[in-house]
Design an enzyme around this catalytic site. Structure first.
Site, PDB file in Angstrom:
ATOM      1  N   SER A 159       0.783  -1.134  -0.054  1.00 69.53           N
ATOM      2  CA  SER A 159      -0.004   0.101  -0.007  1.00 69.53           C
ATOM      3  C   SER A 159       1.063   1.247  -0.073  1.00 69.53           C
ATOM      4  CB  SER A 159      -0.909   0.005   1.366  1.00 69.53           C
ATOM      5  OG  SER A 159      -2.112   0.809   0.993  1.00 69.53           O
ATOM      6  N   ASP A 368      -8.414  -6.061  -5.257  1.00 69.43           N
ATOM      7  CA  ASP A 368      -8.009  -4.855  -4.706  1.00 69.43           C
ATOM      8  C   ASP A 368      -8.886  -3.905  -5.555  1.00 69.43           C
ATOM      9  OD1 ASP A 368      -7.386  -3.084  -2.971  1.00 69.43           O
ATOM     10  OD2 ASP A 368      -5.331  -2.977  -3.611  1.00 69.43           O
ATOM     11  N   HIS A 429      -6.286  -6.377  -1.090  1.00 69.02           N
ATOM     12  CA  HIS A 429      -5.221  -5.865  -0.921  1.00 69.02           C
ATOM     13  C   HIS A 429      -4.112  -6.188  -0.098  1.00 69.02           C
ATOM     14  CE1 HIS A 429      -3.780  -1.636  -0.349  1.00 69.02           C
ATOM     15  NE2 HIS A 429      -3.513  -1.615   0.909  1.00 69.02           N
TER      16      HIS A 429
END
Length: 451
Positions: A159, A368, A429
């Protein structure tokens, strides 16, 4: 050029200045160590190193170390990356079958300072830019020289951690070339990374339209705001773009009936999303996007009260955490301090690493939304690296796990020279949680671990 030279000289100062550190500790058998490094006066970064029980040193292939960088910014790698994703124990403190210790030593940090167990003695000491966070992290690595010397170091990020990874890698290379850091930077891996925020947000509407979460009207609304964000970023109006980003997230929640930004097959079950369903409001609230990430991370702990675990059992084990410090899932202060850098792309830094010959791996979970695969592929095509054309034309190779082809395709890999791209199927994610087997196989391929 003068500003670059000044930044480099500051880095050398921070790598050589003997700042006092808090007490360090570890397990009696030496398999774990942890401690604080004062990376700047009154700014204390917490680290935790695990030595793998599978460690093999055959001379030609030294045992690797993985530095894991969490996202947010402001989420705890010592907490989430460690106990929820790749560390030796899960959130029930039971052994994790898919721990990355099978292939490498693991170094977790609470980065930037102000995150998790890291702290500052005054709010004005928080990092305000990705470059400042990279400087602090490089200072920590310099302090850990003896533990890193002679071993390949891989920076693996998730991320927003991807932005920290590329800026830190470049700062670390400067320190290595100056003889201040003894590590051998062997590669950088960017997982579902926020490298190009504009490419990410431009992918949201079309992706949700294709999977039936928004209709034509919702697509048009989302695209209009995403294009506004693109204009703001091009105009270097980064704070305005960050505000528009929060508004776009809230708009998408309304138009999709609260899609989960971290797995678009699911609904967002956070309290804010449920309240929005009732209110049918697109009004942004301060910190809503940050709390959504925190809520998502908490949900991944399987309902376990993770903050309670970190502030009791884990704190008691570590013994050196200040009494007045409380571990939190997400530091809003850290997020707010970096708001001016949040929407700044780091594609140029990826280019620099590739051109320097550093191995770069990009991996993306299929499900994601926040850092969607389409957006990631789009920013890859903006690289100036001279191998991009050959990379793009290279074939994809299917990857399998337990059960081989009969169990179905788990991932795809494309590579050329020092760039690899993994498509991880069935994952959102947080890839190591959602599909741990191909994630571990990927790590083995990246590190060429002798185990």
């Amino acid at each position: 050029m003068e500003s670059v030279l000044l930044a480099f000289l500051l880095l050398l100062v921070y790598c050589t200045t003997a700042l006092p550190s808090a007490a360090a500790a570890g397990t009696p058998d030496g398999s774990e160590e942890w401690g604080y490094v004062q990376v700047r006066p009154k700014a204390h970064m917490f680290w935790w190193l695990y030595r793998s029980p599978h460690r093999v040193n055959n001379g030609s292939t030294p045992w690797p170390t993985v530095l894991w960088l969490q996202g947010g910014p402001g989420a705890s790698g010592v907490g989430y990356g460690n106990f929820m994703e790749i560390g030796p124990l899960d959130t029930d403190l039971k052994p994790r079958a898919s721990t990355w210790l099978a292939k490498a030593d693991l170094l977790f940090v609470d980065n930037p300072v102000g995150t998790g167990f890291s702290y500052v003695e005054g709010g004005g000491l928080l990092a305000r830019t990705d470059a400042e966070a990279a400087r602090d992290l490089t200072t920590l690595l310099c302090h850990l020289n003896a533990r890193l010397q002679g071993r390949p170091l891989y920076i693996v990020a998730e991320s927003y951690g991807g932005k920290f990874a590329v800026t830190t890698a470049l700062a670390a290379l400067n320190a290595i070339h100056a003889g201040r850091l003894a590590a051998n930077l062997a590669g950088v891996a960017l997982g579902n990374s926020w490298i190009s925020p504009v490419d990410s947000v431009l992918s949201w509407g079309p992706l949700l339209y294709q999977v039936s979460r928004v209709d034509e009207n919702g697509l048009a609304l989302c695209d209009r705001v995403a294009k506004q964000i693109s204009v703001q970023v091009k105009s270097m109006q980064f704070l305005e773009a960050e505000s528009s980003w929060q508004g776009l997230e809230n708009l998408l929640l309304q138009e999709s009936n609260s899609v989960d930004f971290y797995n678009f097959l699911k609904d967002d079950s956070s309290e804010d999303a449920l309240a929005m369903k009732k209110q049918r409001s697109t009004l942004a609230s301060v910190g809503r996007s940050r709390r959504r990430y925190s809520s998502y991370l908490s949900s991944k702990a399987g309902g376990f009260h993770f903050q309670g675990l970190m502030n009791t059992i884990i704190r008691d084990k570590l013994r050196i955490i200040p009494q007045n410090l409380t571990w939190r899932e997400q530091s809003d202060d850290v997020f707010e301090a970096l708001a001016g850098d949040f929407m700044i792309p780091r594609i140029h830094e990826v280019d620099q690493l590739l051109n320097l010959g550093i191995n770069v791996t990009i991996y993306s979970g299929q499900l994601d939304l926040i850092c969607a695969t389409k957006g990631t592929l789009d920013w890859v095509q903006k690289l100036k690296w001279d191998g991009l054309k050959n990379f793009t034309s290279s074939p994809r190779v299917p990857l399998y796990c337990n059960g081989g082809e009969a169990a179905g395709t788990q991932a795809f890999l494309k590579s050329y020279k020092n760039l690899k791209f993994y498509w991880i199927l069935g994952a959102g994610h947080m890839v190591p949680i959602d599909n741990p087997c191909p994630a571990l196989k990927m790590l083995a391929d990246i590190t060429q671990s002798p185990a």
